[in-house]
Design a protein around this motif. Structure first.
Motif, short mmCIF file in Angstrom:
data_model
loop_
_atom_site.label_atom_id
_atom_site.label_comp_id
_atom_site.label_asym_id
_atom_site.label_seq_id
_atom_site.Cartn_x
_atom_site.Cartn_y
_atom_site.Cartn_z
N TYR A 491 103.05 -92.59 32.75
CA TYR A 491 103.51 -93.69 31.91
C TYR A 491 103.35 -93.33 30.44
O TYR A 491 104.22 -93.62 29.61
CB TYR A 491 102.75 -94.99 32.20
CG TYR A 491 103.06 -96.05 31.16
CD1 TYR A 491 104.28 -96.72 31.18
CD2 TYR A 491 102.17 -96.32 30.11
CE1 TYR A 491 104.60 -97.65 30.20
CE2 TYR A 491 102.49 -97.24 29.13
CZ TYR A 491 103.70 -97.91 29.18
OH TYR A 491 104.02 -98.81 28.21
N ALA A 492 102.22 -92.68 30.08
CA ALA A 492 101.97 -92.34 28.68
C ALA A 492 103.07 -91.45 28.12
O ALA A 492 103.54 -91.64 27.00
CB ALA A 492 100.60 -91.66 28.55
N VAL A 493 103.50 -90.46 28.91
CA VAL A 493 104.57 -89.56 28.47
C VAL A 493 105.87 -90.34 28.28
O VAL A 493 106.57 -90.19 27.29
CB VAL A 493 104.76 -88.40 29.46
CG1 VAL A 493 106.03 -87.61 29.14
CG2 VAL A 493 103.56 -87.47 29.42
N LEU A 494 106.19 -91.19 29.27
CA LEU A 494 107.41 -92.00 29.17
C LEU A 494 107.36 -92.91 27.96
O LEU A 494 108.35 -93.11 27.26
CB LEU A 494 107.59 -92.83 30.44
CG LEU A 494 108.00 -92.07 31.70
CD1 LEU A 494 108.01 -93.02 32.89
CD2 LEU A 494 109.38 -91.44 31.53
N ARG A 495 106.17 -93.47 27.69
CA ARG A 495 106.02 -94.40 26.56
C ARG A 495 106.37 -93.71 25.24
O ARG A 495 107.03 -94.30 24.37
CB ARG A 495 104.58 -94.92 26.52
CG ARG A 495 104.25 -95.80 25.32
CD ARG A 495 105.09 -97.07 25.34
NE ARG A 495 104.88 -97.84 24.14
CZ ARG A 495 105.43 -97.57 22.96
NH1 ARG A 495 106.25 -96.55 22.82
NH2 ARG A 495 105.19 -98.34 21.91
#
Length: 578
Positions: A491-495
């Motif tokens: 999720y952090a990368v996508l964010r």
């Protein structure tokens, strides 16, 4: 231009819990960690950090993001600087993109310029100690040695090439790029700052990026700032922000002044939450930077006509950054005073009283507009609405805008709906709830929840099958991002990939709803497939209803060959099921 793969590696190596805890002490709260939010004042912790999803979210002010976002918000840094800061913590070297480096600078130029500025600052500080005249000037201004040290104040002696004593190669390009020297048309070089009190402009990281020079005694210009350089963009920077950080948290208020001597004088007299713009009008970036850290900004400008004009420009540029939970006020000092002279004459209690009673933005806006219009005439009342229209359209805050519309209606004699119509504003009368399909939005919302927990499932989303719901654009974007990556995205990368995209806010909101809710990791694939099955059934039902309505309106003969075939297939399937 930072390679996406590097950002992924960086986020994988940095643990957001350790990062946030180094700034704000965290306490375990179930599967997550909690603290009082560092971005707004609160007594009960509403700031949550998720170790599994590697993001933070504040249920009070809505602050949300990854490790990169936290450093940007907390330190007031830009994206690239935040990456560099985190990379330094993790022992990683930020690669430069092929073809050009950051901001078109030469490789290693930023570090070289920062070192040049630090050497110049050290020289200026030493010169202040050696100059009785400069020391006497500081005493005359009421500046103590403590406050001079706090702001790193120095002195540039009179003379044309004093920096030759610091830099052996006075002809080095870096001196000109850093704005320390000027080269005339004949190619002769000389120091930019001469016989001036030198005030360093410092970043939250403690790096000197520019100087402000105040003339000693008489002379023009009174203030001289560094030019814009690869280090310094005056529309983004605020003087005194690093020194004010603690006081900003304690007071939840930022006082914005026009000059750095105002900030220094206020600090000398116990008002530590003041900052200043740097030779430019207040910009939306200035306001956004401050509203990330406080809930209230008070502009304190000189009491003369120029100060009032500066206040109006600040108002215009603040409107776009305003939120309904934020406040902006204005202090207007007597015409013969600026914040520096006022606090030295009347003291901190009186200045604090003015700040506490600052004129709200709405009052200042309406008063200034009313002074431009003759409200005793029809023409004047019409002009009031004309002048207000562009300002109202800038405001993103529905509650404050509604209050202003009501007051404009009273002042102009127009009815409130007429003001809204004339200013092309959307009415805030709640629309009746639509009789829409209730299952489809909940299905897509559930799909978004599953995908945010397990992003690799986004590859399997049949985008064409998704109904037109608020979640559809977000699901389509996640499908695009995950499908384009060969790695297993978190999720952090996508964010970070979503930063600045239209779908950013809805995904942020959905992610915040996940905090504290249980999730069956093992059953995720099954739940995902079941949800897709229900969406497919709903899609088929909608398609059948549309064909049926068309057949009833135009007869079966009005359908195309493909539509007839699909209609017959639907009827056959329906008959078999019954």
């Amino acid at each position: 231009m930072i390679p996406e793969s590097f950002i992924q590696d960086l986020l994988a190596r940095v643990d957001i819990v350790d990062l946030v805890d180094s700034y704000v002490p965290l306490k375990k709260a179930g599967a997550n960690y909690a603290a009082c939010c560092p971005f707004h004042n609160e007594k009960s912790p509403s700031f949550t950090v998720s170790p599994t999803k590697q993001f933070y979210h504040c249920f009070g002010c809505g602050a949300h993001g990854t490790a990169i976002g936290f450093v940007m918000e907390y330190q007031g840094m830009g994206f690239v600087d935040a990456i560099k800061d985190l990379a330094g913590r993790a022992g990683m070297v930020v690669p430069e993109s092929e073809g050009r480096s950051f901001q078109d600078e030469k490789p290693g130029q930023t570090r070289t310029l920062i070192e040049v500025m630090a050497r110049a600052a050290a020289y200026y500080k030493a010169q202040l100690k050696a100059s009785p005249r400069a020391i006497e000037y500081c005493k005359k201004r009421g500046l103590s040695g403590e406050v001079a040290a706090r702001f790193g104040i120095g002195y540039a002696p009179d003379g044309w090439q004093n920096l030759e004593a610091v830099f052996a190669d006075y002809n080095a390009d870096e001196l000109k790029v850093a704005g320390l020297i000027i080269e005339n048309e004949a190619g002769r070089r000389y120091d930019r700052f001469r016989d001036r009190l030198m005030i360093p402009i410092v970043t939250p990281k403690g790096e000197i990026i520019a100087f402000g020079g105040r003339i000693i005694d008489q002379g023009e210009p009174k203030y001289l700032n560094s030019p814009e350089t690869p280090l310094f963009e005056k529309g983004r920077e605020l003087f005194g922000l690093p020194q004010a950080r603690q006081a900003l948290r304690e007071t939840n208020t930022a006082i914005v002044t026009e000059g750095y001597m105002d900030v220094i004088a206020l600090s000398q007299n116990g008002v530590g939450n003041a900052v200043a713009t740097l030779g430019t009008a207040t910009t939306p970036t200035h306001v956004q930077k401050l509203l990330r850290q406080v809930d209230r900004i008070v502009f304190s400008f000189d009491g003369d006509n120029a100060g009032r004009k500066a206040a109006w420009r600040a108002l215009e540029n603040a409107l776009e950054a305003l939120a309904d939970n934020k406040q902006i006020g204005f202090v207007f000092l007597p015409a013969e005073h600026d914040p520096d002279s006022f606090i030295r004459e009347f003291g901190k209690p009186e200045f604090d009283r003015l700040v506490a009673q600052a004129m709200p933005l709405s009052d200042f806006l309406l008063r200034e507009l009313a002074q431009r219009c003759d409200l005793t005439s029809s023409e004047g009342k019409a002009r009031l609405i004309y002048e207000a229209k562009p300002l109202l359209l800038k405001l993103p805050t529905p509650l404050l805008r509604l209050q202003l519309v009501k007051r404009l209606a009273e002042a102009s004699g127009f009815a409130q709906p007429e003001v809204e119509r004339l200013c092309e504003l959307k009415s805030y009368t709640p629309a009746p709830p639509a009789r829409a399909k209730r299952t489809a939005p909940s299905l897509t919302r559930n799909l978004l929840r599953i995908v945010l927990h397990k992003p690799q499932l986004a590859r399997r989303i049949p985008v064409a099958l998704l109904p037109d719901t608020p979640e559809r654009p977000a699901l389509a974007r996640l499908h695009q991002l995950v499908s384009a990556s060969h790695e297993t995205a978190s999720y952090a990368v996508l964010r970070e990939q979503l930063r600045g995209l239209p779908e950013e806010s809805i995904i942020e909101h959905a992610a915040s709803e996940l905090l504290g809710l249980p999730f069956d990791e093992e059953g995720a694939d099954t739940e995902f497939q079941d949800t897709l099955g229900k969406l497919q059934e709903g899609g088929e039902k909608r398609a059948f209803n549309e064909l049926q309505m068309k057949a009833q309106q135009f007869g079966v003969a009005g359908l195309s060959a493909a539509e007839k075939q699909a209609y017959i297939q639907f009827l056959t399937t329906k008959a078999n099921r019954s």
